[in-house]
Design a protein around this motif. Structure first.
Motif, PDB file in Angstrom:
ATOM      1  N   ASP A  53      19.427  -0.205  45.684  1.00  0.00           N
ATOM      2  CA  ASP A  53      20.089   0.789  44.829  1.00  0.00           C
ATOM      3  C   ASP A  53      20.106   0.383  43.360  1.00  0.00           C
ATOM      4  O   ASP A  53      20.158   1.227  42.482  1.00  0.00           O
ATOM      5  CB  ASP A  53      21.553   0.978  45.269  1.00  0.00           C
ATOM      6  N   LYS A 104      25.250  -2.692  46.111  1.00  0.00           N
ATOM      7  CA  LYS A 104      25.049  -1.250  46.261  1.00  0.00           C
ATOM      8  C   LYS A 104      25.547  -0.557  45.007  1.00  0.00           C
ATOM      9  O   LYS A 104      26.530  -0.992  44.402  1.00  0.00           O
ATOM     10  CB  LYS A 104      25.806  -0.715  47.479  1.00  0.00           C
ATOM     11  N   SER A 106      27.231   2.804  43.357  1.00  0.00           N
ATOM     12  CA  SER A 106      28.041   3.964  43.739  1.00  0.00           C
ATOM     13  C   SER A 106      27.576   5.179  42.932  1.00  0.00           C
ATOM     14  O   SER A 106      26.739   5.063  42.031  1.00  0.00           O
ATOM     15  CB  SER A 106      29.527   3.686  43.501  1.00  0.00           C
ATOM     16  N   PHE A 112      28.608  -2.305  43.382  1.00  0.00           N
ATOM     17  CA  PHE A 112      29.517  -2.943  44.324  1.00  0.00           C
ATOM     18  C   PHE A 112      28.796  -4.140  44.934  1.00  0.00           C
ATOM     19  O   PHE A 112      27.662  -4.024  45.390  1.00  0.00           O
ATOM     20  CB  PHE A 112      29.931  -1.940  45.401  1.00  0.00           C
TER      21      PHE A 112
END
Length: 199
Positions: A53, A104, A106, A112
């Motif tokens: 991501d 990751k 968001s 995160f």
């Protein structure tokens, strides 16, 4: 005068408060002891990957342009490399594990980060079945953490059967564990036996 003529003395320390045991480090070492006793070796894989991501602004290479979202992909690559070198290593199977951070993004663009644990075992043969060995390892891990095996299995968020790879959200796991007592003695996790080899 000469350095060998200066008397060696330890500095005087005035310690009035005792430090606290680092919770994550303590429980990582407890798990490492279990895994080492089952014949696993710790590996360190790249935090950079070709999928994820979070993109890296200036990647070191095209296949390492993103931050990893799991440890399983890197462990599968490490497993394959170790399987190719199994005869050199004089091993019947490859048992490896890793603690590491995953990332990751968001919806609002913030990143995160969390701690994960992945464990893998295989011998490269199609008919081999290591499920009972993996189950015994998970049972011993649950016992060492003083939790139910079912609770530990609920934290496995990524699982494959060939090779056997289990990935556990370590941050969620230690949320449920007690903070270790400052007076507890943690023996070294580096109790494995290592064999030297040359290529």
């Amino acid at each position: 005068y000469g350095l060998d003529n200066i008397a060696s003395t330890l500095p005087k320390l005035n310690i009035t408060t005792s430090g606290s045991m680092h919770k994550r480090m303590y429980w990582e070492n407890v798990i490492k002891k279990v895994l080492l006793s089952h014949g696993y070796s710790e590996v360190y894989t790249y935090s950079f990957a070709n999928k994820g991501d979070v993109e890296i602004l200036k990647p070191i290479s095209k296949d390492k342009s993103k931050l990893r979202t799991n440890l399983s992909d890197g462990l599968a690559i490490a497993m394959q490399s170790n399987l190719q070198n199994m005869p050199i290593l004089d091993q019947k199977d490859i048992r490896i594990f890793e603690f590491g951070n995953c990332f990751k993004a968001s919806a609002d663009g913030s990143v995160f980060e969390w701690r994960s644990l992945v464990v893998g075992i295989d011998d490269g043969k199609k008919k081999s079945n290591f499920i009972s060995i993996a189950d015994n390892m998970m049972l011993d891990m649950a016992k060492s953490l003083d939790i139910d095996l079912e609770d530990l299995n609920e934290l496995v968020f990524k699982r494959s059967d060939k090779p056997i790879i289990y990935e556990i959200d370590f941050d969620k796991l230690i949320e449920s564990l007690p903070t270790p007592d400052v007076n507890c003695i943690l023996s070294s996790a580096n109790s494995g036996k290592y064999k030297t080899f040359s290529l």
